[in-house]
Design an enzyme around this catalytic site. Structure first.
Site, PDB file in Angstrom:
ATOM      1  N   LYS A 243      -7.246 -16.623  18.057  1.00  0.00           N
ATOM      2  CA  LYS A 243      -7.701 -17.728  18.907  1.00  0.00           C
ATOM      3  C   LYS A 243      -7.919 -18.975  18.062  1.00  0.00           C
ATOM      4  O   LYS A 243      -8.377 -18.871  16.933  1.00  0.00           O
ATOM      5  CB  LYS A 243      -9.033 -17.353  19.571  1.00  0.00           C
ATOM      6  CG  LYS A 243      -8.921 -16.373  20.712  1.00  0.00           C
ATOM      7  CD  LYS A 243     -10.255 -16.184  21.405  1.00  0.00           C
ATOM      8  CE  LYS A 243     -10.179 -15.124  22.481  1.00  0.00           C
ATOM      9  NZ  LYS A 243      -9.355 -15.504  23.638  1.00  0.00           N
ATOM     10  N   ARG A 317      -6.891  -5.974  28.831  1.00  0.00           N
ATOM     11  CA  ARG A 317      -6.105  -5.163  29.764  1.00  0.00           C
ATOM     12  C   ARG A 317      -5.613  -3.875  29.117  1.00  0.00           C
ATOM     13  O   ARG A 317      -5.412  -2.869  29.796  1.00  0.00           O
ATOM     14  CB  ARG A 317      -4.948  -6.008  30.330  1.00  0.00           C
ATOM     15  CG  ARG A 317      -3.992  -6.509  29.290  1.00  0.00           C
ATOM     16  CD  ARG A 317      -3.099  -7.637  29.811  1.00  0.00           C
ATOM     17  NE  ARG A 317      -3.783  -8.923  29.879  1.00  0.00           N
ATOM     18  CZ  ARG A 317      -3.221 -10.049  30.312  1.00  0.00           C
ATOM     19  NH1 ARG A 317      -1.973 -10.040  30.744  1.00  0.00           N
ATOM     20  NH2 ARG A 317      -3.912 -11.172  30.333  1.00  0.00           N
TER      21      ARG A 317
END
Ligand code: BES
Ligand code: ZN
Ligand code: ZN
Length: 469
Positions: A243, A317
């Protein structure tokens, strides 16, 4: 904050302050002074009259939101004084809004302040002329719910150095002990032996061992069976798809889904719900390092589906995929299976930071979940699946990709990814909650403080309560 309810004329109740909720100042004895102070009976307006020991707060509509915000504003004023107690008349208000608004509004996360204010515990006394059994019960339930929300907030606010997967597992054990729940904690050996390669890969570069947490509450009179699965990323650096610096701050909040599940589990026994409830959390830290999983890897999930990793920052996920399989492999005849995750930035873009995204295949169930959320004081809205977005996560070399081939609809494509791990029998029983917006907000909003809000807890407990009413 201690909140009590008593059956007594408010005038005869001894307290340092009286809190008065008003939607008009016209008929008040204090009208003139309030006017002079510039007070208007509007949401979020509050004024203290120290001489007459009154705290006036405005509200525009007698609804949960406005009343909870008003009482929270008053309680914050009380907290800012050296006085200890306040009384408020229940009048025509919902006791739930008063109790939750005051307990949630009084919450402050001070764990990392070196100078701890020695605050005396403040007390709010709700006065009613008739304390029925039903009212007492609603009061008690609201207290348990608000405390569960605050518990969740504190878990989320705790830093990654102090709250890593093993700590989350200890928290689950503590909750289990307190509420006599069953608890199972599985480590990486279990993940390996059980083909949970997706979850295992995400945590591989971390110095902290990943933990699969499974709490169960099995009352004898259970009428339904509900499974709650939470994303517990105790830190999400993005992994090798690192990130940017500005996006990494606040990623301690990536355990919000799992923390909500633990918070909910801490309340189900106290609420005496006649429902078998399972809380499953994938507690994992997504880091970088020589052993990190990579973009280009293909992972085999617990149900045998292969996943092409194209971005290691779409890790939630992957963890949920295996946890959802674990849940369905180990728990049969499920009535509802819900998952909670700070899954996508796209959800925050789409719905704003205060609203959760609700996804799934069962239209009626989604509508019901949204209405239960709104009723409980949480904002939620459905996001629709469609066949074209479903194609966007196809992979050339594996069964599916962990990211979509389009820039648009990121929350929905994430939801559609999860759908691959919901077994046929459970398709209509599943709801996915993307709580990326409200779970952690870097400013105060209403009775929510800076930081974690405990998103998901109230809406789910309200859904569960209504299920057996
Ligand atoms: N934990 C993040 C999502 C997130 C973003 C939560 C902002 C709270 C606030 C998640 O793991 C993530 O990084 N998602 C990516 C997915 C993308 C790579 C497809 C995102 O949303 O950018
Ligand atoms: Zn991520
Ligand atoms: Zn994440």
């Amino acid at each position: 904050m201690k909140v009590n309810i008593i059956e007594k004329d408010i005038k005869k109740v001894d307290a340092d302050f009286e809190i008065i909720l008003v939607n008009s100042i016209e008929k008040l004895d204090d009208k003139e002074i309030l006017e002079n102070l510039g007070f208007e009976a509007k949401d979020e307006a509050v004024v203290v009259l120290p001489e007459s020991k009154k705290i006036y707060v405005g509200y525009e509509e007698n609804c949960y939101d406005a009343v909870a915000i008003a009482i929270a504003a008053a309680v914050k004023k009380l907290k800012a004084t050296k006085f200890k107690s306040a009384k408020v008349s229940l009048a025509k208000f919902d006791v739930k809004a008063l109790v939750e608004g005051s307990i949630l509004g009084a919450y402050k996360f001070t764990k990392y302040k070196s100078e701890k204010k020695k605050e005396k515990k403040k007390e709010l006394i709700i006065c009613t002329d008739k304390l029925t059994k039903e009212l007492q019960q609603r009061f008690d339930e609201s207290t348990f719910i608000a405390k569960a929300v605050n518990k969740t907030r504190s878990m989320v606010n705790t830093t990654p150095a102090d709250f890593y997967p093993a700590v989350m597992a200890d928290m689950a054990k503590e909750i289990a002990k307190e509420s006599e729940l069953e608890v199972k904690i599985k480590g990486e050996e279990y993940l390996l032996e059980n083909g949970m390669n997706a979850m295992l890969s995400v945590g591989r570069a971390s110095i902290h061992e990943s933990k699969l947490i499974h709490l169960s509450y099995k009352p004898k009179n259970a009428k339904k069976k509900v499974v709650l699965v939470g994303k517990g990323l105790t830190y999400d650096s993005g992994g090798l798809s690192l990130k940017p610096a500005d996006y990494m701050v606040t990623m301690k909040s990536d355990k919000s889904g799992g923390s909500a599940v633990l918070g909910i589990m801490s309340a189900v026994a106290k609420l005496n719900l006649p429902i078998e409830i399972h809380g499953i959390v994938g507690a994992v830290e997504n880091m970088i390092g020589g052993d990190a999983y990579k973009p280009d890897d293909v992972l085999v999930a617990k149900n045998g589906k292969t996943i092409e990793v194209r971005n290691t920052d779409a890790e939630g996920r992957l963890v949920l995929a295996d946890c959802l399989c674990y849940a369905q492999d180990n728990i049969k005849d499920i009535d509802y299976i819900f998952d909670y995750a700070t899954l996508t930035g796209a959800c925050v873009v789409g719905l704003g930071e205060y609203t959760s995204g609700i996804m799934g295949h069962n239209q009626n169930l989604k509508t019901d979940v949204v209405s239960k959320a709104l009723e409980a004081g949480e904002y939620a809205s459905t996001l629709p699946f469609n066949r074209f977005l479903k194609k966007a996560i196809k992979s050339e070399i594996a069964d599916i990709c962990n990211i979509a081939n389009t820039r648009y609809g990121g929350s929905i494509t994430a939801g559609l990814f999860l759908e691959n791990f919901i077994y046929e029998d459970n398709k209509d029983k599943w709801v996915h909650f993307d709580i990326a917006g409200p779970a952690f907000v870097e400013k105060e909003w209403g009775y929510n403080p800076y930081g974690a809000s405990g998103a998901g807890v109230r809406m789910t407990l309200n859904f569960l309560q209504a299920l057996v009413k």
